[in-house]
Design a protein around this motif. Structure first.
Motif, PDB file in Angstrom:
ATOM      1  N   ALA A  27      73.131  13.446  60.140  1.00 36.40           N
ATOM      2  CA  ALA A  27      72.587  13.281  61.494  1.00 36.40           C
ATOM      3  C   ALA A  27      71.563  14.377  61.790  1.00 36.40           C
ATOM      4  O   ALA A  27      70.506  14.109  62.365  1.00 36.40           O
ATOM      5  CB  ALA A  27      73.719  13.314  62.522  1.00 36.40           C
ATOM      6  N   PHE A  30      68.299  13.556  60.005  1.00 29.22           N
ATOM      7  CA  PHE A  30      67.615  12.425  60.649  1.00 29.22           C
ATOM      8  C   PHE A  30      67.036  12.851  61.991  1.00 29.22           C
ATOM      9  O   PHE A  30      65.866  12.594  62.291  1.00 29.22           O
ATOM     10  CB  PHE A  30      68.583  11.250  60.846  1.00 29.22           C
ATOM     11  CG  PHE A  30      67.958  10.087  61.570  1.00 29.22           C
ATOM     12  CD1 PHE A  30      67.327   9.074  60.866  1.00 29.22           C
ATOM     13  CD2 PHE A  30      67.975  10.022  62.963  1.00 29.22           C
ATOM     14  CE1 PHE A  30      66.712   8.013  61.539  1.00 29.22           C
ATOM     15  CE2 PHE A  30      67.368   8.958  63.641  1.00 29.22           C
ATOM     16  CZ  PHE A  30      66.746   7.959  62.927  1.00 29.22           C
ATOM     17  N   ASN A  31      67.856  13.507  62.802  1.00 32.32           N
ATOM     18  CA  ASN A  31      67.422  13.881  64.149  1.00 32.32           C
ATOM     19  C   ASN A  31      66.210  14.807  64.100  1.00 32.32           C
ATOM     20  O   ASN A  31      65.251  14.629  64.850  1.00 32.32           O
ATOM     21  CB  ASN A  31      68.570  14.556  64.909  1.00 32.32           C
ATOM     22  CG  ASN A  31      69.712  13.596  65.201  1.00 32.32           C
ATOM     23  OD1 ASN A  31      69.684  12.446  64.797  1.00 32.32           O
ATOM     24  ND2 ASN A  31      70.730  14.084  65.887  1.00 32.32           N
ATOM     25  N   GLN A  49      79.114  13.597  72.767  1.00 31.76           N
ATOM     26  CA  GLN A  49      77.846  13.969  72.136  1.00 31.76           C
ATOM     27  C   GLN A  49      76.739  13.957  73.180  1.00 31.76           C
ATOM     28  O   GLN A  49      76.690  13.081  74.038  1.00 31.76           O
ATOM     29  CB  GLN A  49      77.496  12.990  71.010  1.00 31.76           C
ATOM     30  CG  GLN A  49      76.276  13.412  70.199  1.00 31.76           C
ATOM     31  CD  GLN A  49      76.033  12.514  68.995  1.00 31.76           C
ATOM     32  OE1 GLN A  49      76.404  11.348  68.977  1.00 31.76           O
ATOM     33  NE2 GLN A  49      75.393  13.070  67.976  1.00 31.76           N
ATOM     34  N   LEU A  61      68.336   5.576  68.383  1.00 31.59           N
ATOM     35  CA  LEU A  61      69.465   6.224  67.714  1.00 31.59           C
ATOM     36  C   LEU A  61      70.777   5.858  68.400  1.00 31.59           C
ATOM     37  O   LEU A  61      71.765   5.539  67.724  1.00 31.59           O
ATOM     38  CB  LEU A  61      69.272   7.747  67.708  1.00 31.59           C
ATOM     39  CG  LEU A  61      70.469   8.548  67.190  1.00 31.59           C
ATOM     40  CD1 LEU A  61      70.790   8.186  65.738  1.00 31.59           C
ATOM     41  CD2 LEU A  61      70.230  10.042  67.313  1.00 31.59           C
ATOM     42  N   SER A  64      72.052   2.557  67.413  1.00 31.34           N
ATOM     43  CA  SER A  64      72.668   2.565  66.084  1.00 31.34           C
ATOM     44  C   SER A  64      74.029   3.273  66.100  1.00 31.34           C
ATOM     45  O   SER A  64      74.985   2.829  65.457  1.00 31.34           O
ATOM     46  CB  SER A  64      71.654   3.141  65.087  1.00 31.34           C
ATOM     47  OG  SER A  64      72.207   4.051  64.237  1.00 31.34           O
ATOM     48  N   ILE A  65      74.154   4.331  66.897  1.00 31.99           N
ATOM     49  CA  ILE A  65      75.443   5.027  67.038  1.00 31.99           C
ATOM     50  C   ILE A  65      76.488   4.076  67.644  1.00 31.99           C
ATOM     51  O   ILE A  65      77.641   4.062  67.224  1.00 31.99           O
ATOM     52  CB  ILE A  65      75.273   6.312  67.898  1.00 31.99           C
ATOM     53  CG1 ILE A  65      74.500   7.375  67.110  1.00 31.99           C
ATOM     54  CG2 ILE A  65      76.624   6.849  68.355  1.00 31.99           C
ATOM     55  CD1 ILE A  65      74.169   8.639  67.899  1.00 31.99           C
ATOM     56  N   ASP A  68      78.170   1.876  65.156  1.00 26.59           N
ATOM     57  CA  ASP A  68      78.874   2.573  64.076  1.00 26.59           C
ATOM     58  C   ASP A  68      80.386   2.350  64.205  1.00 26.59           C
ATOM     59  O   ASP A  68      80.988   2.702  65.231  1.00 26.59           O
ATOM     60  CB  ASP A  68      78.536   4.072  64.147  1.00 26.59           C
ATOM     61  CG  ASP A  68      78.865   4.802  62.864  1.00 26.59           C
ATOM     62  OD1 ASP A  68      79.966   4.576  62.318  1.00 26.59           O
ATOM     63  OD2 ASP A  68      78.022   5.597  62.421  1.00 26.59           O
ATOM     64  N   ARG A  70      82.777   3.811  62.823  1.00 22.60           N
ATOM     65  CA  ARG A  70      83.627   4.999  62.650  1.00 22.60           C
ATOM     66  C   ARG A  70      84.149   5.516  63.986  1.00 22.60           C
ATOM     67  O   ARG A  70      84.969   6.424  64.040  1.00 22.60           O
ATOM     68  CB  ARG A  70      82.852   6.087  61.906  1.00 22.60           C
ATOM     69  CG  ARG A  70      82.640   5.731  60.439  1.00 22.60           C
ATOM     70  CD  ARG A  70      81.709   6.688  59.757  1.00 22.60           C
ATOM     71  NE  ARG A  70      80.333   6.524  60.211  1.00 22.60           N
ATOM     72  CZ  ARG A  70      79.289   7.155  59.684  1.00 22.60           C
ATOM     73  NH1 ARG A  70      79.484   8.007  58.690  1.00 22.60           N
ATOM     74  NH2 ARG A  70      78.068   6.939  60.146  1.00 22.60           N
TER      75      ARG A  70
HETATM   76  C1  LIG Z   1      80.234  10.154  66.622  1.00 23.44           C
HETATM   77  C2  LIG Z   1      78.991   9.834  65.846  1.00 23.44           C
HETATM   78  C3  LIG Z   1      77.801  10.531  66.095  1.00 23.44           C
HETATM   79  C4  LIG Z   1      76.650  10.264  65.378  1.00 23.44           C
HETATM   80  N1  LIG Z   1      75.507  10.968  65.647  1.00 23.44           N
HETATM   81  C5  LIG Z   1      74.397  10.729  64.936  1.00 23.44           C
HETATM   82  C6  LIG Z   1      73.204  11.455  65.177  1.00 23.44           C
HETATM   83  O1  LIG Z   1      73.110  12.316  66.046  1.00 23.44           O
HETATM   84  N2  LIG Z   1      72.115  11.176  64.383  1.00 23.44           N
HETATM   85  C7  LIG Z   1      72.157  10.229  63.395  1.00 23.44           C
HETATM   86  O2  LIG Z   1      71.149  10.021  62.708  1.00 23.44           O
HETATM   87  N3  LIG Z   1      73.280   9.536  63.152  1.00 23.44           N
HETATM   88  C8  LIG Z   1      74.386   9.758  63.890  1.00 23.44           C
HETATM   89  N4  LIG Z   1      75.514   9.041  63.633  1.00 23.44           N
HETATM   90  C9  LIG Z   1      75.466   8.021  62.587  1.00 23.44           C
HETATM   91  C10 LIG Z   1      74.853   6.731  63.111  1.00 23.44           C
HETATM   92  O3  LIG Z   1      75.833   6.047  63.875  1.00 23.44           O
HETATM   93  C11 LIG Z   1      74.381   5.828  61.953  1.00 23.44           C
HETATM   94  O4  LIG Z   1      75.297   5.831  60.915  1.00 23.44           O
HETATM   95  C12 LIG Z   1      73.055   6.323  61.437  1.00 23.44           C
HETATM   96  O5  LIG Z   1      72.129   6.248  62.498  1.00 23.44           O
HETATM   97  C13 LIG Z   1      72.547   5.452  60.292  1.00 23.44           C
HETATM   98  O6  LIG Z   1      72.481   4.130  60.762  1.00 23.44           O
HETATM   99  P1  LIG Z   1      72.192   2.945  59.772  1.00 23.44           P
HETATM  100  O7  LIG Z   1      73.244   3.030  58.717  1.00 23.44           O
HETATM  101  O8  LIG Z   1      72.293   1.716  60.649  1.00 23.44           O
HETATM  102  O9  LIG Z   1      70.813   3.173  59.245  1.00 23.44           O
HETATM  103  C14 LIG Z   1      76.672   9.271  64.370  1.00 23.44           C
HETATM  104  C15 LIG Z   1      77.856   8.564  64.131  1.00 23.44           C
HETATM  105  C16 LIG Z   1      79.001   8.828  64.844  1.00 23.44           C
HETATM  106  C17 LIG Z   1      80.254   8.065  64.548  1.00 23.44           C
END
Ligand SMILES: Cc1cc2nc3c(=O)[nH]c(=O)nc-3n(C[C@H](O)[C@H](O)[C@H](O)COP(=O)(O)O)c2cc1C
Length: 107
Positions: A27, A30-31, A49, A61, A64-65, A68, A70
């Motif tokens: 993260a 990417f950020n 967050q 972003l 996409s979060i 997720d 997870r």
């Molecule tokens: C709690 C949590 C926080 C996250 N924060 C970020 C973040 O700040 N930046 C980021 O790029 N991915 C973050 N992710 C991961 C994204 O959800 C995601 O996996 C990532 O953007 C890649 O997405 P993609 O697999 O669809 O390309 C986070 C995931 C979780 C579970």
């Protein structure tokens, strides 16, 4: 104008501390490359967050979060424009829950 989003969620049981550390590293990279910064606290599976950066990038972003698997129970608490981002240029770092509360009330 930069956008700030604050949300809470609950991390799934299967996510290990090592996986969380890897997630934060990825993260942060990417950020940083998208001008986004923020902080993440995880305590007893509760997540909070803060994301700050260019509005389109932060919006994309967060979309996409939210997809997720997870974590679940994502609730957006705050969404507003800010004059300038409040964190250093570190992409994403983990902080204690209290630091998040303090930061959430700043700016
Ligand atoms: C709690 C949590 C926080 C996250 N924060 C970020 C973040 O700040 N930046 C980021 O790029 N991915 C973050 N992710 C991961 C994204 O959800 C995601 O996996 C990532 O953007 C890649 O997405 P993609 O697999 O669809 O390309 C986070 C995931 C979780 C579970």
């Amino acid at each position: 104008m930069p956008l700030r989003i604050v949300y809470v969620s609950t991390l799934e049981q299967h996510v290990t501390e090592a996986e969380l550390a890897a997630l934060v590293d990825k993260a942060a990279a990417f950020n940083t490359s998208h001008g986004i910064t923020g902080i993440l606290a995880v305590e007893d599976r509760r997540v909070c967050q803060i994301l700050e950066g260019p509005d389109a990038a932060v919006d994309a972003l967060f979309a996409s979060i939210k997809r997720d698997d997870r974590h679940s129970g994502i609730v957006e608490l705050v969404r507003h424009g800010i004059d300038a981002t409040t964190f250093d240029d570190w992409g994403m770092v983990r902080r204690g829950m209290l630091d998040i509360v303090v930061a959430a009330y700043a700016a």
